[in-house]
Design a protein around this motif. Structure first.
Motif, PDB file in Angstrom:
ATOM      1  N   LEU A   1      12.238  -4.036  -4.671  1.00 24.31           N
ATOM      2  CA  LEU A   1      12.080  -5.265  -3.883  1.00 24.31           C
ATOM      3  C   LEU A   1      10.917  -6.079  -4.428  1.00 24.31           C
ATOM      4  CD1 LEU A   1      12.582  -5.950  -0.245  1.00 24.31           C
ATOM      5  CD2 LEU A   1      10.272  -6.328  -1.039  1.00 24.31           C
ATOM      6  N   THR A   2      11.176  -7.358  -4.644  1.00 27.04           N
ATOM      7  CA  THR A   2      10.123  -8.302  -5.038  1.00 27.04           C
ATOM      8  C   THR A   2       9.572  -8.953  -3.776  1.00 27.04           C
ATOM      9  OG1 THR A   2      11.243  -8.752  -7.128  1.00 27.04           O
ATOM     10  CG2 THR A   2       9.562 -10.327  -6.410  1.00 27.04           C
ATOM     11  N   PRO A   3       8.299  -8.705  -3.426  1.00 26.40           N
ATOM     12  CA  PRO A   3       7.758  -9.245  -2.165  1.00 26.40           C
ATOM     13  C   PRO A   3       7.777 -10.768  -2.133  1.00 26.40           C
ATOM     14  CG  PRO A   3       6.340  -7.519  -3.040  1.00 26.40           C
ATOM     15  CD  PRO A   3       7.340  -7.841  -4.115  1.00 26.40           C
ATOM     16  N   ALA A   4       7.885 -11.293  -0.936  1.00 26.30           N
ATOM     17  CA  ALA A   4       7.868 -12.746  -0.750  1.00 26.30           C
ATOM     18  C   ALA A   4       6.458 -13.309  -0.754  1.00 26.30           C
ATOM     19  CB  ALA A   4       8.550 -13.097   0.568  1.00 26.30           C
ATOM     20  N   VAL A   5       5.459 -12.439  -0.924  1.00 27.71           N
ATOM     21  CA  VAL A   5       4.047 -12.840  -0.898  1.00 27.71           C
ATOM     22  C   VAL A   5       3.407 -12.482  -2.227  1.00 27.71           C
ATOM     23  CG1 VAL A   5       1.833 -12.498   0.258  1.00 27.71           C
ATOM     24  CG2 VAL A   5       3.938 -12.491   1.591  1.00 27.71           C
ATOM     25  N   ASP A   6       2.534 -13.350  -2.711  1.00 19.22           N
ATOM     26  CA  ASP A   6       1.757 -13.074  -3.923  1.00 19.22           C
ATOM     27  C   ASP A   6       0.547 -12.229  -3.544  1.00 19.22           C
ATOM     28  OD1 ASP A   6       0.470 -12.994  -6.320  1.00 19.22           O
ATOM     29  OD2 ASP A   6       0.018 -15.137  -6.427  1.00 19.22           O
ATOM     30  N   PHE A   7       0.641 -10.903  -3.781  1.00 20.92           N
ATOM     31  CA  PHE A   7      -0.416  -9.996  -3.363  1.00 20.92           C
ATOM     32  C   PHE A   7      -1.565  -9.922  -4.371  1.00 20.92           C
ATOM     33  CE2 PHE A   7       3.019  -8.508  -0.673  1.00 20.92           C
ATOM     34  CZ  PHE A   7       2.362  -8.305   0.516  1.00 20.92           C
ATOM     35  N   GLU A   8      -1.544 -10.769  -5.362  1.00 20.60           N
ATOM     36  CA  GLU A   8      -2.669 -10.844  -6.294  1.00 20.60           C
ATOM     37  C   GLU A   8      -3.603 -11.985  -5.938  1.00 20.60           C
ATOM     38  OE1 GLU A   8      -3.231 -10.246 -11.121  1.00 20.60           O
ATOM     39  OE2 GLU A   8      -1.336 -10.928 -10.298  1.00 20.60           O
ATOM     40  N   HIS A   9      -3.102 -12.933  -5.151  1.00 16.81           N
ATOM     41  CA  HIS A   9      -3.918 -14.097  -4.771  1.00 16.81           C
ATOM     42  C   HIS A   9      -3.674 -14.390  -3.295  1.00 16.81           C
ATOM     43  CE1 HIS A   9      -2.787 -14.561  -9.069  1.00 16.81           C
ATOM     44  NE2 HIS A   9      -4.070 -14.803  -9.206  1.00 16.81           N
ATOM     45  N   LEU A  10      -4.558 -13.883  -2.455  1.00 16.42           N
ATOM     46  CA  LEU A  10      -4.482 -14.137  -1.025  1.00 16.42           C
ATOM     47  C   LEU A  10      -5.835 -14.670  -0.556  1.00 16.42           C
ATOM     48  CD1 LEU A  10      -2.553 -11.174   0.671  1.00 16.42           C
ATOM     49  CD2 LEU A  10      -1.872 -13.559   0.577  1.00 16.42           C
TER      50      LEU A  10
ATOM     51  N   LEU B   1       1.713   1.082  -5.264  1.00 15.37           N
ATOM     52  CA  LEU B   1       0.769   0.265  -6.035  1.00 15.37           C
ATOM     53  C   LEU B   1       1.046   0.312  -7.530  1.00 15.37           C
ATOM     54  CD1 LEU B   1      -2.613   0.944  -4.195  1.00 15.37           C
ATOM     55  CD2 LEU B   1      -1.249  -1.143  -4.186  1.00 15.37           C
ATOM     56  N   GLN B   2       1.586   1.422  -8.019  1.00 16.31           N
ATOM     57  CA  GLN B   2       1.900   1.503  -9.448  1.00 16.31           C
ATOM     58  C   GLN B   2       3.019   0.544  -9.820  1.00 16.31           C
ATOM     59  OE1 GLN B   2       2.701   5.603 -10.346  1.00 16.31           O
ATOM     60  NE2 GLN B   2       0.552   6.203 -10.259  1.00 16.31           N
ATOM     61  N   LEU B   3       4.010   0.437  -8.939  1.00 14.99           N
ATOM     62  CA  LEU B   3       5.095  -0.504  -9.207  1.00 14.99           C
ATOM     63  C   LEU B   3       4.647  -1.957  -9.062  1.00 14.99           C
ATOM     64  CD1 LEU B   3       8.213   1.131  -7.519  1.00 14.99           C
ATOM     65  CD2 LEU B   3       7.801   0.797  -9.945  1.00 14.99           C
ATOM     66  N   MET B   4       3.566  -2.210  -8.303  1.00 16.92           N
ATOM     67  CA  MET B   4       3.108  -3.583  -8.116  1.00 16.92           C
ATOM     68  C   MET B   4       2.604  -4.201  -9.395  1.00 16.92           C
ATOM     69  SD  MET B   4       3.709  -5.143  -5.413  1.00 16.92           S
ATOM     70  CE  MET B   4       2.676  -6.559  -5.779  1.00 16.92           C
ATOM     71  N   ASP B   5       2.287  -3.376 -10.398  1.00 15.54           N
ATOM     72  CA  ASP B   5       1.945  -3.932 -11.707  1.00 15.54           C
ATOM     73  C   ASP B   5       3.125  -4.689 -12.298  1.00 15.54           C
ATOM     74  OD1 ASP B   5      -0.625  -2.957 -11.610  1.00 15.54           O
ATOM     75  OD2 ASP B   5      -0.104  -1.053 -12.549  1.00 15.54           O
ATOM     76  N   LYS B   6       4.344  -4.288 -11.866  1.00 14.93           N
ATOM     77  CA  LYS B   6       5.554  -4.990 -12.288  1.00 14.93           C
ATOM     78  C   LYS B   6       6.014  -5.996 -11.240  1.00 14.93           C
ATOM     79  CE  LYS B   6       7.147  -0.913 -14.845  1.00 14.93           C
ATOM     80  NZ  LYS B   6       8.238   0.083 -15.014  1.00 14.93           N
TER      81      LYS B   6
ATOM     82  N   ASP C   1       0.839  -1.199   0.000  1.00 15.26           N
ATOM     83  CA  ASP C   1       0.000   0.000   0.000  1.00 15.26           C
ATOM     84  C   ASP C   1       0.875   1.250   0.000  1.00 15.26           C
ATOM     85  OD1 ASP C   1      -2.844   1.036   0.326  1.00 15.26           O
ATOM     86  OD2 ASP C   1      -1.829   2.061   1.959  1.00 15.26           O
ATOM     87  N   ASP C   2       0.379   2.295  -0.651  1.00 15.36           N
ATOM     88  CA  ASP C   2       1.148   3.535  -0.750  1.00 15.36           C
ATOM     89  C   ASP C   2       1.464   4.135   0.614  1.00 15.36           C
ATOM     90  OD1 ASP C   2       1.176   3.410  -3.508  1.00 15.36           O
ATOM     91  OD2 ASP C   2      -0.722   4.476  -3.714  1.00 15.36           O
ATOM     92  N   LYS C   3       0.631   3.858   1.624  1.00 16.14           N
ATOM     93  CA  LYS C   3       0.836   4.415   2.960  1.00 16.14           C
ATOM     94  C   LYS C   3       1.723   3.537   3.842  1.00 16.14           C
ATOM     95  CE  LYS C   3      -3.684   6.716   2.922  1.00 16.14           C
ATOM     96  NZ  LYS C   3      -5.000   6.844   3.607  1.00 16.14           N
ATOM     97  N   SER C   4       2.182   2.430   3.317  1.00 13.84           N
ATOM     98  CA  SER C   4       2.990   1.516   4.107  1.00 13.84           C
ATOM     99  C   SER C   4       4.466   1.915   4.062  1.00 13.84           C
ATOM    100  CB  SER C   4       2.829   0.085   3.598  1.00 13.84           C
ATOM    101  OG  SER C   4       3.685  -0.796   4.281  1.00 13.84           O
ATOM    102  N   TYR C   5       5.127   1.842   5.214  1.00 10.77           N
ATOM    103  CA  TYR C   5       6.533   2.212   5.342  1.00 10.77           C
ATOM    104  C   TYR C   5       7.140   1.293   6.394  1.00 10.77           C
ATOM    105  CZ  TYR C   5      10.190   5.695   4.440  1.00 10.77           C
ATOM    106  OH  TYR C   5      11.326   6.351   4.017  1.00 10.77           O
ATOM    107  N   VAL C   6       7.983   0.344   5.969  1.00 13.02           N
ATOM    108  CA  VAL C   6       8.506  -0.683   6.858  1.00 13.02           C
ATOM    109  C   VAL C   6      10.016  -0.523   7.002  1.00 13.02           C
ATOM    110  CG1 VAL C   6       8.675  -3.157   7.314  1.00 13.02           C
ATOM    111  CG2 VAL C   6       6.687  -2.249   6.102  1.00 13.02           C
ATOM    112  N   SER C   7      10.484  -0.556   8.231  1.00 11.10           N
ATOM    113  CA  SER C   7      11.919  -0.528   8.480  1.00 11.10           C
ATOM    114  C   SER C   7      12.481  -1.923   8.258  1.00 11.10           C
ATOM    115  CB  SER C   7      12.198  -0.064   9.911  1.00 11.10           C
ATOM    116  OG  SER C   7      13.574  -0.124  10.191  1.00 11.10           O
ATOM    117  N   GLY C   8      13.396  -2.032   7.286  1.00  2.47           N
ATOM    118  CA  GLY C   8      13.946  -3.331   6.926  1.00  2.47           C
ATOM    119  C   GLY C   8      15.436  -3.422   7.170  1.00  2.47           C
ATOM    120  N   MET C   9      15.978  -4.619   6.897  1.00  3.06           N
ATOM    121  CA  MET C   9      17.396  -4.882   7.114  1.00  3.06           C
ATOM    122  C   MET C   9      17.816  -5.995   6.167  1.00  3.06           C
ATOM    123  SD  MET C   9      19.208  -6.132  10.651  1.00  3.06           S
ATOM    124  CE  MET C   9      18.329  -7.693  10.626  1.00  3.06           C
ATOM    125  N   PHE C  10      18.997  -5.839   5.574  1.00  6.07           N
ATOM    126  CA  PHE C  10      19.534  -6.890   4.724  1.00  6.07           C
ATOM    127  C   PHE C  10      20.050  -8.015   5.617  1.00  6.07           C
ATOM    128  CE2 PHE C  10      19.616  -3.204   1.993  1.00  6.07           C
ATOM    129  CZ  PHE C  10      19.178  -3.720   0.783  1.00  6.07           C
TER     130      PHE C  10
END
Length: 328
Positions: free
Chosen positions: A258-267, A199-204, A177-186
């Protein structure tokens, strides 16, 4: 004028006469068989073609009737087979649905084993507003032990966080979601970053990764997990895999996708960790005002008796001096 009398023959008499005539012909043919052979031959030559034609017509009609009967039988059998196929098709679809659901539950079980240290409950997605599962509703709420800011998992990692929690349902905001902001770490280098939903990038099939240190030695394919400095997300949950790393225009930080580890098109099913992250910093508890007032009161009580005793001692000393002065 004389009326004409109608000639009327009883059909019964005609039938009897015909039977007698046939019997007579049969008897004559047996009695005078040799003499009537030419007649029989002549009659046979006349009636044989007729009989053959009648047999041909009869066979044709019989075959057609048999074919018609067979067609009706085949049509009935075809309808029965269609009904049977429909039943089998429905049962096959139900079996496929059960298989897919079993596969999804197996994936959830593997995900549960992956994060075994956290207590979790499963929930089903019951609605979503658009094509992507950026914000969606699940069928569990406060009555099931859920609360706001609990982490949500699916697939191979992090889905998002509970944004609103009600009695029997909750609203989840996912990391795309556009309002989501997560602190991450490699995971490999421990370099921190921020994962920004888009969400626009999620099309890719991707989202943004920002605020990466320019000195971070990272490569495409590195895993990004939730950071220990994240205020709401528990540490070590897989977010996705980084790619297209670039140095931004300011040359101070790096950016990537980043390519998410979850399929956000089928949940369909998710896991919720029923444990909230503890605050990183906690202020020491303040002393209640009532206790302070009580302590002040006790202090004043102890001070007053001391003053009175001091006054009494002073008076007594003064009395002694007076007596000594008046009574030499």
């Amino acid at each position: 004028m004389r009326r004409r009398t109608k000639f009327h023959i009883n059909p019964k008499h005609v039938l009897i006469a015909g039977v007698i005539l046939c019997v007579g012909f049969v008897g004559v043919s047996f009695r005078f068989g040799e003499q009537l052979a030419p007649v029989r031959s002549a009659v046979g030559s006349v009636f044989t073609p007729m009989q053959k034609g009648i047999n041909v017509v009869g066979s044709f009609l019989s075959d057609k009737l048999d074919n018609f009967k067979n067609i009706n039988d085949l049509l009935e059998e075809n309808e029965e087979l269609k009904d049977h196929i429909n039943v089998l098709t429905y049962e096959n679809k139900m079996l496929l649905q059960d298989k897919y659901e079993l596969d999804r539950l197996r994936d959830l079980y593997e995900l549960d084993q992956k994060y075994l240290d956290y207590p979790k409950v499963s929930a089903r997605v019951i609605s979503k507003p658009g094509n992507w599962y950026n914000v969606f509703t699940i069928d569990k709420g406060t009555r099931d032990g859920l609360a706001k800011d609990m982490n949500v998992l699916a697939g191979n990692g992090l889905v998002g966080i509970i944004a609103e929690c009600y009695y029997n349902y909750s609203v989840v905001r996912s990391i795309v979601d556009d309002k989501s902001y997560v602190s991450g770490m490699f995971l490999k280098t421990s370099d921190t970053c921020f994962v920004q939903g888009d969400l626009q990038l999620m099309d890719k099939g991707k989202i943004r990764v920002e605020m990466i240190s320019k000195d971070a030695e990272i490569e495409d394919g590195y895993e990004v997990v939730t950071s220990h400095i994240s205020p709401n997300f528990l540490q070590g949950i897989l977010i996705g895999y980084v790619s297209d790393i670039e140095l931004d225009a300011s040359n101070m930080t790096k950016t990537a996708y980043l390519t998410p580890a979850v399929d956000f098109e089928h949940l369909e099913e998710v896991l919720i960790i029923t444990e909230l992250k503890e605050p990183l910093l906690e202020e020491p508890p303040e002393e209640p005002e009532a206790e302070a007032e009580i302590s002040d009161a006790e202090g004043s009580d102890t001070e007053t008796p001391g003053t009175e005793e001091l006054d009494k001692e002073t008076d007594s000393e003064a009395g002694i001096d007076t007596e000594s002065e008046t009574n030499p």
